[in-house]
Write a protein that holds these residues in place. Sequence first.
Motif, PDB file in Angstrom:
ATOM      1  N   ASN A 125      -6.947 -31.992   0.867  1.00 49.55           N
ATOM      2  CA  ASN A 125      -6.193 -30.999   0.867  1.00 49.55           C
ATOM      3  C   ASN A 125      -4.521 -30.965   1.318  1.00 49.55           C
ATOM      4  O   ASN A 125      -4.157 -32.203   1.872  1.00 49.55           O
ATOM      5  CB  ASN A 125      -6.693 -30.835   1.736  1.00 49.55           C
ATOM      6  CG  ASN A 125      -8.382 -30.647   2.123  1.00 49.55           C
ATOM      7  OD1 ASN A 125      -8.972 -29.088   0.526  1.00 49.55           O
ATOM      8  ND2 ASN A 125      -9.083 -30.625   3.299  1.00 49.55           N
ATOM      9  N   ILE A 146      -4.721 -26.040   1.029  1.00 45.88           N
ATOM     10  CA  ILE A 146      -5.439 -26.153   0.160  1.00 45.88           C
ATOM     11  C   ILE A 146      -6.311 -27.520  -0.707  1.00 45.88           C
ATOM     12  O   ILE A 146      -4.795 -28.359  -0.639  1.00 45.88           O
ATOM     13  CB  ILE A 146      -4.648 -25.109  -1.103  1.00 45.88           C
ATOM     14  CG1 ILE A 146      -5.784 -24.866  -1.796  1.00 45.88           C
ATOM     15  CG2 ILE A 146      -3.846 -25.762  -1.377  1.00 45.88           C
ATOM     16  CD1 ILE A 146      -7.028 -23.314  -1.785  1.00 45.88           C
ATOM     17  N   LEU A 171     -10.397 -24.598   1.579  1.00 43.12           N
ATOM     18  CA  LEU A 171      -9.501 -24.004   2.438  1.00 43.12           C
ATOM     19  C   LEU A 171      -9.845 -24.587   4.122  1.00 43.12           C
ATOM     20  O   LEU A 171     -10.775 -23.705   4.381  1.00 43.12           O
ATOM     21  CB  LEU A 171      -9.120 -22.518   1.455  1.00 43.12           C
ATOM     22  CG  LEU A 171      -8.292 -21.540   2.864  1.00 43.12           C
ATOM     23  CD1 LEU A 171      -7.230 -22.338   2.776  1.00 43.12           C
ATOM     24  CD2 LEU A 171      -8.982 -19.703   2.443  1.00 43.12           C
TER      25      LEU A 171
END
Length: 216
Positions: A125, A146, A171
């Motif tokens: 991420n 993200i 997410l």
Amino acid sequence: MDTNVFARRKAMYAQFNKIWVLLLALCIGFAALPATSNAMGEAGTMHVTPEFGYYGTGQKSVNSIMTFGASGGYFVADGLSIGLEALAYSFDVRKIDRRGPVTNFIYAVASDDGYSSNPWAFGANALIRYYPVHTDKAAFFIGTGIGGLFSGDRIPYYENGGRGNYGNPTLPVDLGFAVNMTQNVAFELTGRYQRIGFDNHGLDAWGGHAGIRITF
């Protein structure tokens, strides 16, 4: 088992081992750097955090998720950091009953199509965090990001009337704090909601992770 499925899983496990060794080496190297007296969240500082997490899910197809890995960040301004996170995921999924010939057959077919009772995955991420409170002793932060998650198995195998995917976008939404234990080492605890997959076969994971933050 289908040779393509076996090859994907073998390659994934080999990649996990390489990544884990690299993360461990980086953490040891960062820990050996000279200590600084920067306040937590000060612009221009960097940090790396080995971490371990546990999550439940909002779907019946997956019972729980364990994670381990590391994150790192750079404070582009006081109280505002950008960073990256790399994690290995271990999924405890709903088991297929194998006590009869029919269910054994279903298990064999599913296994050739990406099912595993304990699939592993690798994810990363990009993160952004804001620290509304940060001192030389402790800090409180909120954040999001993200990324993606990739596996040699379907994650999840079956949900909402369809099969899951080998790759899923992710997410995360974070709420956490860090408390200094020494001049440049802090304990960090983060609560997290993470969506895995943006279609109706995805997962809602609720839990968090703990880690040791090293600032330099």
